[in-house]
Every structure is written in structure tokens, then in C-alpha cells.
Design a protein around this motif. Structure first.
Motif, mmCIF file in Angstrom:
data_model
loop_
_atom_site.group_PDB
_atom_site.id
_atom_site.type_symbol
_atom_site.label_atom_id
_atom_site.label_comp_id
_atom_site.label_asym_id
_atom_site.label_seq_id
_atom_site.Cartn_x
_atom_site.Cartn_y
_atom_site.Cartn_z
ATOM 1 N N TYR A 1 -1.683 13.164 10.504
ATOM 2 C CA TYR A 1 -2.764 12.661 9.652
ATOM 3 C C TYR A 1 -2.630 13.181 8.223
ATOM 4 C CZ TYR A 1 -7.525 12.077 7.834
ATOM 5 O OH TYR A 1 -8.610 11.768 7.048
ATOM 6 N N LYS B 1 -12.821 2.380 4.358
ATOM 7 C CA LYS B 1 -12.128 2.722 5.603
ATOM 8 C C LYS B 1 -10.914 1.826 5.820
ATOM 9 C CE LYS B 1 -13.252 5.471 8.130
ATOM 10 N NZ LYS B 1 -12.882 6.927 8.138
ATOM 11 N N VAL B 2 -11.029 0.572 5.426
ATOM 12 C CA VAL B 2 -9.887 -0.342 5.533
ATOM 13 C C VAL B 2 -8.751 0.135 4.631
ATOM 14 C CG1 VAL B 2 -9.064 -2.691 5.072
ATOM 15 C CG2 VAL B 2 -11.261 -2.343 6.221
ATOM 16 N N GLU C 1 -8.244 3.162 3.638
ATOM 17 C CA GLU C 1 -7.709 4.394 4.229
ATOM 18 C C GLU C 1 -6.724 4.062 5.344
ATOM 19 O OE1 GLU C 1 -9.515 8.527 6.032
ATOM 20 O OE2 GLU C 1 -10.449 6.642 6.627
ATOM 21 N N HIS C 2 -7.079 3.084 6.172
ATOM 22 C CA HIS C 2 -6.219 2.713 7.304
ATOM 23 C C HIS C 2 -4.874 2.170 6.814
ATOM 24 C CE1 HIS C 2 -5.215 1.423 11.365
ATOM 25 N NE2 HIS C 2 -4.870 0.244 10.862
ATOM 26 N N PHE C 3 -4.913 1.390 5.737
ATOM 27 C CA PHE C 3 -3.686 0.797 5.195
ATOM 28 C C PHE C 3 -3.195 1.581 3.974
ATOM 29 C CE2 PHE C 3 -5.781 -2.752 7.406
ATOM 30 C CZ PHE C 3 -4.737 -3.160 8.233
ATOM 31 N N ASP C 4 -3.271 2.894 4.087
ATOM 32 C CA ASP C 4 -2.896 3.787 2.988
ATOM 33 C C ASP C 4 -1.500 3.475 2.458
ATOM 34 O OD1 ASP C 4 -2.997 6.103 1.280
ATOM 35 O OD2 ASP C 4 -1.799 7.167 2.772
ATOM 36 N N HIS D 1 -5.598 5.613 0.305
ATOM 37 C CA HIS D 1 -6.488 6.759 0.498
ATOM 38 C C HIS D 1 -7.174 7.159 -0.801
ATOM 39 C CE1 HIS D 1 -7.784 10.035 3.202
ATOM 40 N NE2 HIS D 1 -7.933 10.706 2.066
ATOM 41 N N LYS E 1 -9.762 4.723 -1.499
ATOM 42 C CA LYS E 1 -10.898 4.960 -0.602
ATOM 43 C C LYS E 1 -11.921 5.878 -1.265
ATOM 44 C CE LYS E 1 -12.112 8.046 3.103
ATOM 45 N NZ LYS E 1 -11.633 9.178 3.925
#
Length: 265
Positions: free
Chosen positions: A34, A201-202, A204-207, A220, A223
Motif C-alpha cells: 500500500y 476514492k476513485v 486513489e484507486h487508480f493512482d 493519490h 485525491k
């Protein structure tokens, strides 16, 4: 059945389901991968520079909120605490991104938990019951903080409890917004904040995908900026809205509403 009754039942059912789910899933350990964010560039001798400095908008929004609620002493302490927590998010997240590890991640998640739980108590206060919102502020914060301590000091480093206090408010808040009436004008402020949060959050997920596409900033980092922007809009709504009259907010004393029985004003 009245909307408030349906909302109260849904909140109870969702809460029971969320708690029961904890006993049917395996412990969730912290994934060490992470901490490997896509943009790890050092700029001006600042490691992970964009992930660090993208937290500054939280300082600005949090500071504006603290100033506003310091001057507006009619509102409850929870509003002040919310924006103090936003400033602490900047500090904790900035520290974490300078030295990414499971240890520093604790200081990122602690203030986030305070903000999430404080916001949840504010929404309960504004939509369900002023008294209940006040009473739940401290217990909610303690529950949130205990989820962090359970993750850090538990035998398995289990994140299930932390996931619960993240997940339940996110499903409970839309239920509250739909089935209960705000004591203030407008009521759009939390939908706007929720939209910004989901978008954040989207990202962040597709950083990595965002970083590869844009080339100069990662998902990120965006985000952080988007979440701070959502909080800025929330503060703007707080400044502009007005409290509805007692008659338009309170349920009639003759009502047998289930929500009134469980959530007394």
C-alpha cells in the motif's frame, strides 16, 4: 409507514448486517505494498513531494473553518472539532507521505477517523436528533480511535474494525439524507461532499493510471486536493444556510413516529 420510520429501520438493519459481517470474514492485515505510491519523486529535497504538499489545501480549509466557527459561538463544538481534525489530517498525512510505513500510517488514519466520526455525529444532529448527535459525538470518536488501536496492538494487525467504521457511515449517511429532514435550509451540502469523497476514492484507486495519463501528478495526490475541495464546499454551505423554524423541523408531539421514539429531539 413514514419516511423517518423506514430510515430508522434501515439504519438499524444496516448496522446489524455490518457488525455481523465482521464475524464472517477473515482478518484483514495491512498490505505493505500500500505504501508504494506511483509518484515517488523528490522535489526540493522533499520525498514523495506531490503526495506531501497536496495536503496543504487541508490546512487552508481547516483553518478557514476554525476561524469561522470561533466567531460563530452559537454552533456546537463538533463543528469546530471537524475543522480542527481537517488540519490534523494535513499534518498526519504529510508525515505519512514523507516516511511511508505502517507506523507512520497510524498518524494519517487517526485524524481521518476523528473527522469521519465527528461528521457522522453532526449529520445525526442535523437530520435525526440534536440531542442524539451531541450524545454520540464522544462515543463515536472513541469507537473510531479504538479501531486504530485494535489494528496496531491487536495480535493479527486486523483492519476489519477500521473497515467497519469507514464503511458503515458511508452507507448510513445517504439513508439519513434521504429519509430524514435537515433542520437547516438547502441540505445539498452533504450530497456535494459525498460526491467529492467518492471521486477522491476513485482517484486513489487508480493512482498509477492517473499518473501515467497526466504525467505530472498522481491519483493519490489529486485525491487530497479533491477531498479538501469537497470540505471547502461544505464550509461554504455552512456559512450560507439558515436554521429552519421549530415548526418545520420538529415532528409533532402527537406523532407516533418510530424515529421520534428512538431518536428523541
Amino acid at each position: 409507514m413514514k419516511k423517518e420510520n423506514i430510515g430508522a429501520v434501515l439504519l438499524f438493519v444496516l448496522g446489524v448486517m455490518a457488525v455481523l459481517t465482521l464475524f464472517y470474514i477473515d482478518p484483514i492485515p495491512q498490505d505493505e505494498a500500500y505504501h508504494m505510491f506511483s509518484d515517488r519523486r523528490s522535489i526540493m529535497n522533499i520525498p514523495n513531494c506531490w503526495n506531501v504538499i497536496s495536503n496543504y489545501p487541508f490546512v487552508i480549509v481547516g483553518g478557514l473553518g476554525v476561524i469561522y466557527f470561533t466567531r460563530n459561538n452559537k454552533l456546537h463544538f463538533s463543528y469546530m472539532l471537524l475543522f480542527l481534525g481537517v488540519i490534523l489530517i494535513a499534518v498526519g498525512s504529510g508525515y505519512y507521505h514523507l516516511f511511508p510505513s505502517s507506523y507512520s500510517l497510524v498518524w494519517d488514519r487517526l485524524p481521518m477517523t476523528i473527522v469521519f466520526m465527528t461528521l457522522f455525529s453532526i449529520i445525526i444532529r442535523e437530520f435525526i436528533s440534536v440531542r442524539l448527535g451531541r450524545l454520540m459525538l464522544l462515543p463515536l470518536i472513541l469507537i473510531g480511535l479504538s479501531s486504530i488501536f485494535y489494528w496496531v496492538y491487536g495480535e493479527s494487525g486486523d483492519l476489519r474494525f477500521y473497515a467497519l467504521i469507514q464503511f458503515y457511515p458511508m452507507v448510513a449517511i445517504p439513508v439519513i439524507l434521504i429519509f430524514f429532514k435537515s433542520k437547516y435550509t438547502n441540505g445539498l451540502e452533504y450530497w456535494v461532499l459525498l460526491a467529492f469523497y467518492i471521486a477522491a476514492k476513485v482517484l486513489e484507486h487508480f493512482d498509477d493510471q492517473v499518473y501515467q495519463f497526466l504525467g505530472f501528478i498522481s491519483g493519490h495526490s489529486l485525491k487530497h486536493i479533491l477531498a479538501a475541495t469537497g470540505l471547502y464546499f461544505l464550509l461554504s454551505f455552512y456559512k450560507k444556510r439558515t436554521e429552519l423554524g421549530e415548526k418545520s423541523f420538529k415532528v409533532s408531539s402527537n406523532s407516533n413516529s418510530l424515529s421520534e421514539q428512538f431518536f428523541p429531539k
